[in-house]
Design a protein around this motif. Structure first.
Motif, PDB file in Angstrom:
ATOM      1  N   ILE A 108       0.572  -1.349  -0.356  1.00  0.00           N
ATOM      2  CA  ILE A 108       0.513  -0.116   0.335  1.00  0.00           C
ATOM      3  C   ILE A 108       1.216   1.489  -0.019  1.00  0.00           C
ATOM      4  O   ILE A 108       0.587   1.927  -0.697  1.00  0.00           O
ATOM      5  N   TYR A 109       2.175   1.452   1.272  1.00  0.00           N
ATOM      6  CA  TYR A 109       2.894   2.342   0.962  1.00  0.00           C
ATOM      7  C   TYR A 109       4.214   2.304   0.535  1.00  0.00           C
ATOM      8  O   TYR A 109       5.041   2.679   0.668  1.00  0.00           O
ATOM      9  N   TYR A 110       4.360   2.184  -0.571  1.00  0.00           N
ATOM     10  CA  TYR A 110       5.290   2.004  -1.837  1.00  0.00           C
ATOM     11  C   TYR A 110       6.069   3.180  -2.672  1.00  0.00           C
ATOM     12  O   TYR A 110       6.910   2.871  -2.538  1.00  0.00           O
ATOM     13  N   ALA A 111       4.822   4.153  -2.659  1.00  0.00           N
ATOM     14  CA  ALA A 111       6.171   5.162  -3.128  1.00  0.00           C
ATOM     15  C   ALA A 111       6.688   5.846  -2.420  1.00  0.00           C
ATOM     16  O   ALA A 111       7.077   5.970  -0.435  1.00  0.00           O
ATOM     17  N   ASN A 112       8.146   6.559  -2.904  1.00  0.00           N
ATOM     18  CA  ASN A 112       8.846   7.022  -2.140  1.00  0.00           C
ATOM     19  C   ASN A 112       8.089   8.238  -0.795  1.00  0.00           C
ATOM     20  O   ASN A 112       7.699   8.780  -1.768  1.00  0.00           O
ATOM     21  N   PRO A 113       8.877   7.892   0.199  1.00  0.00           N
ATOM     22  CA  PRO A 113       8.153   9.235   1.525  1.00  0.00           C
ATOM     23  C   PRO A 113       8.262  10.495   0.971  1.00  0.00           C
ATOM     24  O   PRO A 113       8.214  11.331   1.493  1.00  0.00           O
ATOM     25  N   ALA A 114       9.633  10.721   0.175  1.00  0.00           N
ATOM     26  CA  ALA A 114      10.363  11.918   0.142  1.00  0.00           C
ATOM     27  C   ALA A 114       8.797  12.791  -1.615  1.00  0.00           C
ATOM     28  O   ALA A 114       9.628  13.522  -1.879  1.00  0.00           O
ATOM     29  N   SER A 115       8.220  12.325  -2.424  1.00  0.00           N
ATOM     30  CA  SER A 115       7.366  12.686  -3.267  1.00  0.00           C
ATOM     31  C   SER A 115       7.056  13.312  -2.730  1.00  0.00           C
ATOM     32  O   SER A 115       6.083  13.263  -1.890  1.00  0.00           O
ATOM     33  N   LEU A 116       6.247  14.624  -3.562  1.00  0.00           N
ATOM     34  CA  LEU A 116       5.374  15.551  -3.574  1.00  0.00           C
ATOM     35  C   LEU A 116       3.996  15.026  -3.966  1.00  0.00           C
ATOM     36  O   LEU A 116       2.632  15.284  -3.362  1.00  0.00           O
ATOM     37  N   GLY A 148       2.720   9.416  -2.030  1.00  0.00           N
ATOM     38  CA  GLY A 148       4.192  10.015  -1.856  1.00  0.00           C
ATOM     39  C   GLY A 148       3.871  10.341   0.127  1.00  0.00           C
ATOM     40  O   GLY A 148       4.422  10.064   0.965  1.00  0.00           O
ATOM     41  N   ASN A 149       2.838  11.729   0.103  1.00  0.00           N
ATOM     42  CA  ASN A 149       2.624  12.040   1.405  1.00  0.00           C
ATOM     43  C   ASN A 149       2.262  10.989   2.765  1.00  0.00           C
ATOM     44  O   ASN A 149       2.231  10.599   3.497  1.00  0.00           O
ATOM     45  N   GLU A 150       1.575  10.174   1.770  1.00  0.00           N
ATOM     46  CA  GLU A 150       1.116   9.323   2.414  1.00  0.00           C
ATOM     47  C   GLU A 150       1.892   8.242   3.327  1.00  0.00           C
ATOM     48  O   GLU A 150       1.913   7.612   4.128  1.00  0.00           O
ATOM     49  N   ALA A 151       2.928   7.623   1.998  1.00  0.00           N
ATOM     50  CA  ALA A 151       4.000   6.990   2.845  1.00  0.00           C
ATOM     51  C   ALA A 151       4.896   7.991   3.144  1.00  0.00           C
ATOM     52  O   ALA A 151       5.168   7.131   4.546  1.00  0.00           O
ATOM     53  N   GLU A 152       4.849   9.245   3.835  1.00  0.00           N
ATOM     54  CA  GLU A 152       5.661  10.055   4.670  1.00  0.00           C
ATOM     55  C   GLU A 152       4.888   9.753   5.781  1.00  0.00           C
ATOM     56  O   GLU A 152       5.903   9.893   7.047  1.00  0.00           O
ATOM     57  N   ASP A 153       3.823   9.876   5.662  1.00  0.00           N
ATOM     58  CA  ASP A 153       2.474  10.113   7.348  1.00  0.00           C
ATOM     59  C   ASP A 153       3.064   8.382   7.569  1.00  0.00           C
ATOM     60  O   ASP A 153       2.943   8.808   9.080  1.00  0.00           O
ATOM     61  N   LEU A 154       2.734   7.681   7.045  1.00  0.00           N
ATOM     62  CA  LEU A 154       3.617   6.095   7.712  1.00  0.00           C
ATOM     63  C   LEU A 154       5.078   6.186   9.074  1.00  0.00           C
ATOM     64  O   LEU A 154       5.068   5.753   9.208  1.00  0.00           O
ATOM     65  N   LEU A 155       5.843   6.574   7.737  1.00  0.00           N
ATOM     66  CA  LEU A 155       7.542   6.898   8.631  1.00  0.00           C
ATOM     67  C   LEU A 155       7.306   7.376   9.215  1.00  0.00           C
ATOM     68  O   LEU A 155       7.773   7.030  10.184  1.00  0.00           O
ATOM     69  N   GLU A 156       6.656   9.006   9.421  1.00  0.00           N
ATOM     70  CA  GLU A 156       6.730   9.565  10.885  1.00  0.00           C
ATOM     71  C   GLU A 156       6.049   9.025  11.692  1.00  0.00           C
ATOM     72  O   GLU A 156       6.530   9.182  12.738  1.00  0.00           O
ATOM     73  N   GLU A 193      16.869  12.374   6.491  1.00  0.00           N
ATOM     74  CA  GLU A 193      16.302  11.695   8.200  1.00  0.00           C
ATOM     75  C   GLU A 193      17.059  12.913   8.898  1.00  0.00           C
ATOM     76  O   GLU A 193      18.512  12.513   9.735  1.00  0.00           O
ATOM     77  N   GLY A 194      16.450  13.994   7.985  1.00  0.00           N
ATOM     78  CA  GLY A 194      17.211  15.161   9.111  1.00  0.00           C
ATOM     79  C   GLY A 194      18.939  15.377   8.437  1.00  0.00           C
ATOM     80  O   GLY A 194      19.187  16.215   9.380  1.00  0.00           O
ATOM     81  N   GLY A 195      18.719  14.905   7.284  1.00  0.00           N
ATOM     82  CA  GLY A 195      20.630  14.771   6.693  1.00  0.00           C
ATOM     83  C   GLY A 195      21.858  13.907   7.393  1.00  0.00           C
ATOM     84  O   GLY A 195      22.383  14.114   7.259  1.00  0.00           O
ATOM     85  N   LEU A 196      20.931  13.416   8.453  1.00  0.00           N
ATOM     86  CA  LEU A 196      21.797  12.634   8.524  1.00  0.00           C
ATOM     87  C   LEU A 196      22.118  10.955   8.612  1.00  0.00           C
ATOM     88  O   LEU A 196      23.062   9.972   8.503  1.00  0.00           O
ATOM     89  N   ARG A 197      20.567  10.245   7.138  1.00  0.00           N
ATOM     90  CA  ARG A 197      21.571   9.598   7.048  1.00  0.00           C
ATOM     91  C   ARG A 197      20.620   9.886   5.551  1.00  0.00           C
ATOM     92  O   ARG A 197      19.255   9.380   5.093  1.00  0.00           O
ATOM     93  N   SER A 198      21.313   9.912   4.375  1.00  0.00           N
ATOM     94  CA  SER A 198      21.170  10.024   2.991  1.00  0.00           C
ATOM     95  C   SER A 198      20.380   8.019   2.258  1.00  0.00           C
ATOM     96  O   SER A 198      21.470   7.654   2.656  1.00  0.00           O
ATOM     97  N   GLY A 199      19.503   8.529   1.578  1.00  0.00           N
ATOM     98  CA  GLY A 199      18.871   7.164   1.047  1.00  0.00           C
ATOM     99  C   GLY A 199      17.607   7.156   1.023  1.00  0.00           C
ATOM    100  O   GLY A 199      17.129   7.747   2.550  1.00  0.00           O
ATOM    101  N   THR A 200      16.689   6.200   0.156  1.00  0.00           N
ATOM    102  CA  THR A 200      15.373   6.647   0.127  1.00  0.00           C
ATOM    103  C   THR A 200      14.600   5.752   1.835  1.00  0.00           C
ATOM    104  O   THR A 200      15.686   4.310   1.264  1.00  0.00           O
ATOM    105  N   VAL A 201      14.058   6.231   2.277  1.00  0.00           N
ATOM    106  CA  VAL A 201      14.121   5.285   3.525  1.00  0.00           C
ATOM    107  C   VAL A 201      12.851   4.449   3.152  1.00  0.00           C
ATOM    108  O   VAL A 201      12.191   4.663   2.840  1.00  0.00           O
TER     109      VAL A 201
END
Length: 370
Positions: free
Chosen positions: A26-34, A38-46, A224-232
């Motif tokens: 369901i939440y396969y999108a990149n959380p950094a996408s606009l 992407g927003n739904e994936a970011e919501d689950l991540l956070e 990750e706030g600049g501390l861990r680059s790479g798609t989460v």
């Protein structure tokens, strides 16, 4: 099958796998996408991040690929960010290689590392720690539970020693979180957690941060706030949050540990390596004149799975650095094996293990079967 190698890795909980699969579907999108996905994936991540902050009691959580990366980020990140304040770091001779190896690299880069000695039970001397502390000590890094013999470091006491200094405390809690509590009044500044030790997934970990200035060791998109680059990996983040929610101490582990200690005490040539008071889910023993690999192989023929020491180094045929540090007598050093329990371990496995061990022991020792 009897699986007693949970300190190497654990079987994932069904609920964790279910969370991972659902999030992947369901939440396969990149959380950094606009876009909306992407927003739904970011919501689950956070949401996962906030849950972990609450569960662990830390202000910040940085998702990593596992415990090794989290330890590297803690050590190297603190060192680079604080080198103007000092270049001295304190750790211990029995730490995991994911701590000791980065420290070796930092020494090559001009940092000074002091490794604390341990006694025959793997315990540090707090007086030695006090003597090693200096005005330019920027970090103390010590594990909560030793992965090979189960020794528990007194994190609360160490925290009190460092209180009032500028020295940060990092704790590798890979073998402790979910099994042993941390004193909420003496929390470290940085904490390492690995998902696959908690019936979660491999390549899933985090560094929890309360108070620490760090520099990144991976550079790229600034995630990750600049501390861990790479798609989460959102599914991995959700899965480790579920694993930690499910994790809790198993009271039976203490009983089973005592049962096995009593069992092994009946063998004259077996030395119980793990100290009394060690973490209940880990028990290391050694047999005089027998190689650990022989024991592991013999038990495997009985469909029983244990390990010789740390699974990260058990195939290199060298004596464990932990076994060397505690000064185990020479006749026992090559015969060390470790049994470790998980949340899915059952008492019947402990009972059956004893029967299989006796059979293998007699075969290896050339004792006639009765």
């Amino acid at each position: 099958m009897i699986y007693l190698d949970n300190s190497a890795t654990t079987k994932p909980h069904a609920e964790v796998l279910d969370t991972f699969v659902k999030a992947s579907n369901i939440y396969y999108a990149n959380p950094a996408s606009l876009h909306r996905l992407g927003n739904e994936a970011e919501d689950l991540l956070e949401s996962a991040r906030k849950q972990l902050q609450t569960l662990l009691g830390f202000k910040r959580v940085v998702f990593t690929s596992g415990g090794t990366e989290a330890n590297n980020l803690a050590l190297r990140g603190v060192a680079y960010a604080n080198k103007a304040k000092g270049r001295h770091i304190i750790s211990c001779k029995t730490e995991h290689p994911s701590v000791l190896e980065p420290l070796k690299q930092l020494e090559k880069e001009g940092f000074e590392v002091s490794l604390l000695d341990v006694d025959s039970e793997g315990a540090i001397d707090l007086e030695q720690l006090k003597k090693k502390l200096r005005a330019d000590t920027i970090l103390v890094s010590l594990m909560q539970v030793n992965n090979e013999i189960g020794t528990i470091h007194p994190i609360a006491d160490i925290h009190r020693i460092l209180s009032g200094t500028r020295t940060l405390l990092h704790v590798d809690a890979v073998q402790g979180i979910g099994r042993l509590p941390l004193d909420s009044q003496a929390m470290p500044d940085l904490l390492t957690v690995s998902g696959h030790k908690l019936h979660g997934l491999k390549n899933s970990g985090l560094l929890a941060i309360n108070k620490a200035e760090l520099m990144p060791i991976l550079f790229g998109g600034g995630q990750e706030g600049g501390l861990r680059s790479g798609t989460v990996s959102v599914p991995n983040a959700a899965a480790i949050a579920k694993a930690i929610r499910l994790a809790s101490p198993v009271e039976d582990h203490l009983t089973w540990n005592a049962e096995l200690r009593s069992f092994f005490a009946g063998f004259q040539d077996i030395h119980i390596v793990s100290p009394i008071g060690a973490a209940p889910h880990i028990l290391a023993i050694a047999i005089a004149g027998v190689r650990g690999e022989t024991l592991v192989s013999g038990l495997q023929q009985e469909n029983v799975f244990v390990s010789t020491s740390s699974a990260c180094s058990s195939k290199n045929k060298q004596t464990s650095h932990v076994i060397e540090a505690i000064g185990l007598p020479r006749e026992y050093r090559d015969g060390t094996i470790r049994m470790s329990f998980g949340a899915l371990t059952a008492h019947r496995e402990i009972i059956e293990f004893k029967k299989h061990f006796i059979h293998v022991y007699k075969l290896i020792k050339g004792v006639e079967q009765s």
